[in-house]
Write a protein that holds these residues in place. Structure first.
Motif, PDB file in Angstrom:
ATOM      1  N   VAL B 140       0.935  -1.262  -0.159  1.00 59.30           N
ATOM      2  CA  VAL B 140       0.041  -0.089   0.023  1.00 59.30           C
ATOM      3  C   VAL B 140       0.809   1.325  -0.075  1.00 59.30           C
ATOM      4  O   VAL B 140       0.653   2.130  -0.972  1.00 59.30           O
ATOM      5  CB  VAL B 140      -0.805  -0.205   1.157  1.00 59.30           C
ATOM      6  CG1 VAL B 140      -1.731   1.363   1.347  1.00 59.30           C
ATOM      7  CG2 VAL B 140      -2.020  -1.012   0.960  1.00 59.30           C
ATOM      8  N   LEU B 143       2.584   2.669  -3.622  1.00 56.91           N
ATOM      9  CA  LEU B 143       1.783   3.345  -4.240  1.00 56.91           C
ATOM     10  C   LEU B 143       1.266   4.475  -3.803  1.00 56.91           C
ATOM     11  O   LEU B 143       1.579   5.529  -4.364  1.00 56.91           O
ATOM     12  CB  LEU B 143       0.316   2.581  -4.540  1.00 56.91           C
ATOM     13  CG  LEU B 143      -0.211   3.195  -5.663  1.00 56.91           C
ATOM     14  CD1 LEU B 143       0.437   3.028  -7.057  1.00 56.91           C
ATOM     15  CD2 LEU B 143      -1.782   2.569  -5.867  1.00 56.91           C
ATOM     16  N   ILE B 147       2.415   8.438  -5.267  1.00 58.19           N
ATOM     17  CA  ILE B 147       1.433   9.423  -5.412  1.00 58.19           C
ATOM     18  C   ILE B 147       2.082  10.724  -4.599  1.00 58.19           C
ATOM     19  O   ILE B 147       2.013  11.850  -5.334  1.00 58.19           O
ATOM     20  CB  ILE B 147       0.093   9.278  -4.899  1.00 58.19           C
ATOM     21  CG1 ILE B 147      -0.629   8.027  -5.766  1.00 58.19           C
ATOM     22  CG2 ILE B 147      -1.107  10.292  -5.019  1.00 58.19           C
ATOM     23  CD1 ILE B 147      -1.990   7.326  -5.233  1.00 58.19           C
ATOM     24  N   LEU B 157       1.086  14.673   3.493  1.00 58.56           N
ATOM     25  CA  LEU B 157       0.134  14.000   2.500  1.00 58.56           C
ATOM     26  C   LEU B 157       0.337  12.324   2.496  1.00 58.56           C
ATOM     27  O   LEU B 157      -0.706  11.682   2.478  1.00 58.56           O
ATOM     28  CB  LEU B 157       0.594  14.629   1.071  1.00 58.56           C
ATOM     29  CG  LEU B 157      -0.352  14.001  -0.102  1.00 58.56           C
ATOM     30  CD1 LEU B 157      -2.011  14.766   0.528  1.00 58.56           C
ATOM     31  CD2 LEU B 157      -0.020  14.628  -1.072  1.00 58.56           C
ATOM     32  N   VAL B 160      -1.535  11.090   5.369  1.00 55.06           N
ATOM     33  CA  VAL B 160      -3.078  11.226   5.324  1.00 55.06           C
ATOM     34  C   VAL B 160      -3.533  10.325   4.183  1.00 55.06           C
ATOM     35  O   VAL B 160      -4.588   9.581   4.422  1.00 55.06           O
ATOM     36  CB  VAL B 160      -3.223  12.761   4.857  1.00 55.06           C
ATOM     37  CG1 VAL B 160      -4.644  12.736   4.392  1.00 55.06           C
ATOM     38  CG2 VAL B 160      -3.135  13.644   5.909  1.00 55.06           C
ATOM     39  N   LEU B 161      -2.925   9.988   3.288  1.00 56.63           N
ATOM     40  CA  LEU B 161      -3.290   9.280   2.081  1.00 56.63           C
ATOM     41  C   LEU B 161      -3.210   7.582   2.594  1.00 56.63           C
ATOM     42  O   LEU B 161      -4.332   6.969   2.239  1.00 56.63           O
ATOM     43  CB  LEU B 161      -2.493   9.417   0.775  1.00 56.63           C
ATOM     44  CG  LEU B 161      -2.340  10.641   0.271  1.00 56.63           C
ATOM     45  CD1 LEU B 161      -1.547  10.550  -1.139  1.00 56.63           C
ATOM     46  CD2 LEU B 161      -4.126  10.728  -0.349  1.00 56.63           C
ATOM     47  N   SER B 162      -2.231   7.438   3.330  1.00 53.27           N
ATOM     48  CA  SER B 162      -1.858   5.852   3.685  1.00 53.27           C
ATOM     49  C   SER B 162      -2.607   5.558   4.836  1.00 53.27           C
ATOM     50  O   SER B 162      -3.037   4.046   4.877  1.00 53.27           O
ATOM     51  CB  SER B 162      -0.428   5.575   3.594  1.00 53.27           C
ATOM     52  OG  SER B 162       0.190   6.237   4.385  1.00 53.27           O
ATOM     53  N   PRO B 164      -5.629   5.746   6.248  1.00 54.46           N
ATOM     54  CA  PRO B 164      -6.888   5.101   6.475  1.00 54.46           C
ATOM     55  C   PRO B 164      -6.775   3.983   5.363  1.00 54.46           C
ATOM     56  O   PRO B 164      -7.634   2.908   5.907  1.00 54.46           O
ATOM     57  CB  PRO B 164      -7.644   6.054   5.538  1.00 54.46           C
ATOM     58  CG  PRO B 164      -6.787   7.441   5.328  1.00 54.46           C
ATOM     59  CD  PRO B 164      -5.587   7.125   5.788  1.00 54.46           C
ATOM     60  N   LEU B 165      -5.840   3.660   4.521  1.00 54.71           N
ATOM     61  CA  LEU B 165      -6.019   2.408   3.799  1.00 54.71           C
ATOM     62  C   LEU B 165      -5.390   1.562   4.529  1.00 54.71           C
ATOM     63  O   LEU B 165      -5.339   0.446   4.254  1.00 54.71           O
ATOM     64  CB  LEU B 165      -5.178   2.593   2.352  1.00 54.71           C
ATOM     65  CG  LEU B 165      -5.969   3.605   1.460  1.00 54.71           C
ATOM     66  CD1 LEU B 165      -4.964   3.951   0.113  1.00 54.71           C
ATOM     67  CD2 LEU B 165      -7.018   3.045   1.077  1.00 54.71           C
ATOM     68  N   LEU B 167      -5.726   0.902   7.818  1.00 55.17           N
ATOM     69  CA  LEU B 167      -6.611   0.653   8.892  1.00 55.17           C
ATOM     70  C   LEU B 167      -7.147  -0.707   8.978  1.00 55.17           C
ATOM     71  O   LEU B 167      -7.066  -1.398  10.058  1.00 55.17           O
ATOM     72  CB  LEU B 167      -7.594   2.062   9.045  1.00 55.17           C
ATOM     73  CG  LEU B 167      -8.129   1.844  10.569  1.00 55.17           C
ATOM     74  CD1 LEU B 167      -7.159   2.407  11.636  1.00 55.17           C
ATOM     75  CD2 LEU B 167      -9.409   2.908  10.630  1.00 55.17           C
TER      76      LEU B 167
END
Lengths: 218, 217
Positions: B140, B143, B147, B157, B160-162, B164-165, B167
């Protein structure tokens, strides 16, 4: 779109009137709060429909980079979906307070909601931090597709592995099992369709407003 | 295939030439562990042991992934563009990140046992959960790291992006951790390990499909 919005308004009006007046089964603990089914669960159906629309537009962004409105549509659909997610969260928290005794419990469905909302808030942050429009469209589309699939796997897999207070998970029977009788179905399914229509009408309005704004600025 | 091996080797050589970054990462893990040791006063219960282990692991993994496209941020993306397929680049990065994370966890695990003890009864379940968890995390993060790098390399960033993914995987891992303290719970852990492996397959497939779109400018 005209038919969609009138049908949406009529179906939602019908579901509000019959949702509050119609017959519902008398169940312990749930009592009259069972009517919240028409207003809480419909929000999640609408959110998923809008997020799927956002996904389709994101795929369009990657497949045909020249499609001008695809990025705007993907962004708008995610935004409107988050409006419905917030409404679903609020109605769910109130329902939880009166049936489970607390506004928030550690439940797989609630974790799924938290993940979904955090992911799409991150999506908006990502959009905000890239200035170049082409690049923003592409990066946001990649994240959107990745996030949507991971979220669906999560929502689909985890509730089956653990216990949940929600119906249909971990030993609790589903809607059809005991509480959704034929009277309620007659209100619930029209309510789902009605809210989805309203959601897409809102999406259409937002896209048109943003296009007019862009036109005005240029 | 040959390109992937070459890319991984290039990454290792670059890492060894510039050891500061790697040692920075190691120091990051060691100091956060020591802070945890002091904060807990050296005594944690079983639930705290697993929670602390994975919190440190998560932040360490984000730090590791943040550097993973660091070298490529500038001109090298363009250079690679002429030499290899983007799919090879992302597969090489994913393997490399997973290897680095597993190496760091050999250190983290020994320090953890030294300072917090070893409450695990099911070492095999723990090992399987650790490897699959680290693999999923690094997939995860590769990728999202790409980004974040493409959008200007903002560290906030990236988190923040990773987060929640990650969790969902952390929830599954915490359930596995709870089972590793029990004596006869290996069969209960199997579906959870399967779910973790499923996350790995899905995120790997998505990264493979989506990375080419990130790559070109």
């Amino acid at each position: 779109m005209r038919i969609l919005k009138f049908a949406g308004v009529i179906l939602v009006m019908y579901s509000i009137i019959w949702g509050l007046l119609g017959a519902v089964p008398r169940l312990p603990i749930l009592n009259e709060t069972i009517r919240n089914l028409y207003f809480h669960v419909t929000m999640w159906f609408t959110m998923i429909a809008l997020l799927t629309a956002s996904l389709v537009h994101s795929i369009r962004v990657l497949r045909t980079p020249t499609a001008g409105s695809a990025d705007l549509a993907a962004d708008s659909a995610a935004r409107i979906a988050m409006v419905f997610a917030s409404l679903g969260l609020v109605t769910g928290m109130l329902w939880a307070r009166f049936t489970w005794g607390a506004f928030w419990v550690n439940d797989p469905k609630l974790n799924g909601t938290a993940v979904t909302m955090l992911v799409y808030l991150a999506y908006f942050i990502l959009r905000g931090s890239v200035d170049d429009t082409q690049k923003r469209a592409r990066l946001a589309a990649v994240y959107n597709i990745f996030a949507y699939v991971m979220m669906m796997v999560f929502i689909g897999v985890l509730p089956r592995l653990t216990d949940s207070l929600h119906p249909g998970n971990g030993g609790n029977p589903g809607f059809g099992g005991y509480d959704l009788d034929s009277n309620m179905r007659m209100v619930f399914y029209p309510a789902v369709i009605g809210w989805i229509f309203i959601g897409f009408w809102m999406l259409n309005l937002r896209i048109r407003i943003q296009q007019l704004r862009a036109h005005h600025e240029s | 295939m040959k390109a992937i091996v070459h890319l991984i080797r290039t990454d290792f050589i670059l890492e060894l030439r510039n050891r500061t970054a790697l040692f920075g990462l190691v120091l990051y893990v060691v100091s956060s562990l020591y802070v945890g040791y002091q904060a807990y006063g050296g005594r944690v219960d079983q639930a705290g042991w697993g929670a602390l282990y994975w919190v440190v692991a998560l932040f360490g993994a984000v730090q590791a992934a943040l550097r993973s496209f660091h070298h490529e941020a500038g001109k090298r993306f363009t250079y690679y563009y002429w030499l290899v397929r983007p799919q090879d680049v992302v597969v090489a990065k994913m393997i490399y990140n997973a290897l680095i994370l597993i190496a760091i966890h050999a250190l983290q695990l020994s320090l953890f046992t030294l300072w917090f003890g070893w409450p695990v009864e099911q070492a095999a379940v723990f090992a399987a959960g650790l490897v699959l968890g680290l693999l999923g995390t690094s997939l995860v993060l590769t990728l999202t790291g790409a980004i974040a790098t493409k959008s200007g390399g903002n560290p906030t960033l990236m988190a923040v992006l990773s987060f929640p993914l990650l969790l969902p995987q952390l929830l599954i891992i915490s359930k596995i951790m709870a089972l590793t303290y029990l004596n006869d719970a290996a069969h209960l852990a199997l579906p959870l390990l399967g779910a973790l492996a499923g996350f790995c397959v899905v995120s790997c497939a998505l990264a493979y499909l989506l990375f080419p779109y990130l790559w070109r400018d």
